[in-house]
Enzyme design. Structure first.
Site, PDB file in Angstrom:
ATOM      1  N   SER A 123       0.297  -6.852  11.390  1.00 53.60           N
ATOM      2  CA  SER A 123       0.911  -5.654  11.986  1.00 53.60           C
ATOM      3  C   SER A 123       0.291  -5.295  13.331  1.00 53.60           C
ATOM      4  O   SER A 123       0.852  -4.488  14.075  1.00 53.60           O
ATOM      5  CB  SER A 123       0.749  -4.460  11.045  1.00 53.60           C
ATOM      6  OG  SER A 123      -0.631  -4.239  10.790  1.00 53.60           O
ATOM      7  N   ASP A 124      -0.874  -5.871  13.628  1.00 55.24           N
ATOM      8  CA  ASP A 124      -1.519  -5.590  14.911  1.00 55.24           C
ATOM      9  C   ASP A 124      -2.594  -6.639  15.158  1.00 55.24           C
ATOM     10  O   ASP A 124      -3.012  -7.314  14.222  1.00 55.24           O
ATOM     11  CB  ASP A 124      -2.129  -4.181  14.942  1.00 55.24           C
ATOM     12  CG  ASP A 124      -3.066  -3.901  13.787  1.00 55.24           C
ATOM     13  OD1 ASP A 124      -2.570  -3.724  12.653  1.00 55.24           O
ATOM     14  OD2 ASP A 124      -4.287  -3.896  13.994  1.00 55.24           O
TER      15      ASP A 124
ATOM     16  N   GLY B  52       0.818  -1.208   0.000  1.00 56.83           N
ATOM     17  CA  GLY B  52       0.000   0.000   0.000  1.00 56.83           C
ATOM     18  C   GLY B  52       0.850   1.256   0.000  1.00 56.83           C
ATOM     19  O   GLY B  52       0.535   2.258  -0.649  1.00 56.83           O
TER      20      GLY B  52
ATOM     21  N   ARG C 171       7.341   2.027   1.452  1.00 58.74           N
ATOM     22  CA  ARG C 171       7.703   0.597   1.542  1.00 58.74           C
ATOM     23  C   ARG C 171       8.125   0.082   0.169  1.00 58.74           C
ATOM     24  O   ARG C 171       9.025  -0.760   0.060  1.00 58.74           O
ATOM     25  CB  ARG C 171       6.548  -0.234   2.099  1.00 58.74           C
ATOM     26  CG  ARG C 171       7.029  -1.577   2.659  1.00 58.74           C
ATOM     27  CD  ARG C 171       5.883  -2.488   3.110  1.00 58.74           C
ATOM     28  NE  ARG C 171       4.889  -1.770   3.851  1.00 58.74           N
ATOM     29  CZ  ARG C 171       3.573  -1.988   3.740  1.00 58.74           C
ATOM     30  NH1 ARG C 171       3.113  -2.916   2.939  1.00 58.74           N
ATOM     31  NH2 ARG C 171       2.720  -1.282   4.440  1.00 58.74           N
TER      32      ARG C 171
ATOM     33  N   MET D 151      -7.384  -3.705   3.413  1.00 56.56           N
ATOM     34  CA  MET D 151      -8.278  -2.787   2.703  1.00 56.56           C
ATOM     35  C   MET D 151      -8.172  -2.792   1.180  1.00 56.56           C
ATOM     36  O   MET D 151      -8.679  -1.873   0.534  1.00 56.56           O
ATOM     37  CB  MET D 151      -8.055  -1.357   3.233  1.00 56.56           C
ATOM     38  CG  MET D 151      -8.233  -1.247   4.733  1.00 56.56           C
ATOM     39  SD  MET D 151      -8.060   0.426   5.366  1.00 56.56           S
ATOM     40  CE  MET D 151      -9.591   1.159   4.822  1.00 56.56           C
TER      41      MET D 151
HETATM   42  O1  R1P Z   1       0.192  -1.644   4.822  1.00 57.32           O
HETATM   43  P1  R1P Z   1      -0.737  -1.589   3.668  1.00 57.32           P
HETATM   44  O2  R1P Z   1      -0.280  -2.430   2.530  1.00 57.32           O
HETATM   45  O3  R1P Z   1      -1.057  -0.175   3.227  1.00 57.32           O
HETATM   46  O4  R1P Z   1      -2.127  -2.258   4.173  1.00 57.32           O
HETATM   47  C1  R1P Z   1      -2.948  -1.870   5.267  1.00 57.32           C
HETATM   48  O5  R1P Z   1      -2.571  -0.655   5.874  1.00 57.32           O
HETATM   49  C2  R1P Z   1      -3.455   0.429   5.503  1.00 57.32           C
HETATM   50  C3  R1P Z   1      -4.204   0.909   6.718  1.00 57.32           C
HETATM   51  O6  R1P Z   1      -3.345   1.355   7.711  1.00 57.32           O
HETATM   52  C4  R1P Z   1      -4.400  -0.159   4.466  1.00 57.32           C
HETATM   53  O7  R1P Z   1      -3.864   0.096   3.179  1.00 57.32           O
HETATM   54  C5  R1P Z   1      -4.382  -1.630   4.818  1.00 57.32           C
HETATM   55  O8  R1P Z   1      -4.794  -2.516   3.814  1.00 57.32           O
HETATM   56  O1  URA Z   2      -6.575  -2.378   7.377  1.00 60.92           O
HETATM   57  C1  URA Z   2      -5.957  -2.644   8.413  1.00 60.92           C
HETATM   58  C2  URA Z   2      -4.579  -2.997   8.409  1.00 60.92           C
HETATM   59  C3  URA Z   2      -3.955  -3.279   9.578  1.00 60.92           C
HETATM   60  N1  URA Z   2      -4.667  -3.223  10.720  1.00 60.92           N
HETATM   61  C4  URA Z   2      -5.983  -2.901  10.751  1.00 60.92           C
HETATM   62  O2  URA Z   2      -6.614  -2.841  11.809  1.00 60.92           O
HETATM   63  N2  URA Z   2      -6.588  -2.609   9.585  1.00 60.92           N
END
Ligand code: R1P
Ligand code: URA
Length: 239
Positions: free
Chosen positions: A202-203, A20, A24, A179
């Site tokens: 990531s979380d 995204g 990165r 997303m």
């Molecule tokens: O880290 P990326 O690839 O952007 O993906 C996730 O992070 C973003 C939201 O923080 C949204 O784009 C979601 O899909």
């Molecule tokens: O879309 C996202 C990506 C990482 N963490 C979230 O909670 N939502």
């Protein structure tokens, strides 16, 4: 050139990785590609083309959300002849047992918009990744000894939600939230190309465990290596 991508014909590889985040994209292109060339600067959506173990690869940012991914993946497939796109993103976990930095390969995606109805003429809340690309990632992961989790992604259009997201996850069998794959998988089906969704957790929405924005930008080597090695496998299969 398209409305949103300034790369010239031939400057985009037929194998594309899409994070995204444009930063990165740069970090990973610098780290993994040989002779990376910046081929798109329109709207700051960085796209780099180079080679990995001799295989041409483009690392192209998608921006955030299905709307943005919908535009870029459509133009990459339709106007640049791209065959394979692997989204390489971050995702939040709905499962309390998923640890940060675990790698998730999405078998399919659940979305809440009319995107497939508008693009495919079909009202589908679940859209599959391309099975052969999903499987190529799994086989590569086994070869490299990289553990993956597989399951269903929630491809949400809303980051800051007001509903009971965990209840929805339970009802629909959703394992992680991100997303972009709902529009990516829809475009791949529409244009008869291949798409997959690979995420680093990531979380965790249950335990509250989080990575920092800096880590999200910089620490996804294992997922990128898996995606790039999948490209090498696809290239060998062509021979
Ligand atoms: O880290 P990326 O690839 O952007 O993906 C996730 O992070 C973003 C939201 O923080 C949204 O784009 C979601 O899909
Ligand atoms: O879309 C996202 C990506 C990482 N963490 C979230 O909670 N939502």
């Amino acid at each position: 050139m398209t409305i949103h991508i300034s790369a010239k014909p031939g400057e985009i590889a037929d194998f594309v990785l899409m994070p995204g985040d444009p930063i990165r994209a740069k970090v990973m292109a610098d780290k993994f590609l040989q002779n990376p060339v910046l081929v798109n600067t329109t709207r700051g959506m960085a796209m780099y083309t180079g080679t990995y173990k001799g295989v041409p690869v483009t690392i192209a940012a998608s921006g955030m959300g299905n709307g943005s991914m919908g535009i870029y993946s459509y133009e990459l497939f339709q106007d640049y002849g791209v065959q394979n796109i692997i989204r390489v993103g971050t995702a939040g976990a709905y499962n309390p047992n998923y640890k940060n930095y675990a790698i998730f390969n999405s078998r399919d995606s659940f979305g809440e918009s009319a995107y497939p109805k508008i693009v495919l003429g079909e009202d589908k809340e679940i859209i599959e990744a391309t099975p052969k690309l999903f499987e190529a990632i799994e086989v590569t992961a086994r070869d490299l000894n990289i553990p993956t989790i597989t399951g269903r992604a929630h491809s949400s259009d809303v980051f800051y939600r007001g509903d009971d997201q965990m209840a929805l996850a339970k009802t629909k069998g959703l394992d992680v939230v991100e997303m972009e794959t709902y529009s990516l998988f829809t475009n791949a089906q529409k244009l008869h190309r291949n798409a997959a969704g690979l995420f680093t957790i990531s979380d965790n929405l249950v335990t509250g465990e989080k990575t920092t924005p800096e880590e999200r930008q910089n620490k996804f080597d294992e997922m990128f290596r898996l995606a790039l090695e999948t490209g090498v496998r696809l290239n060998q299969a062509k021979k």
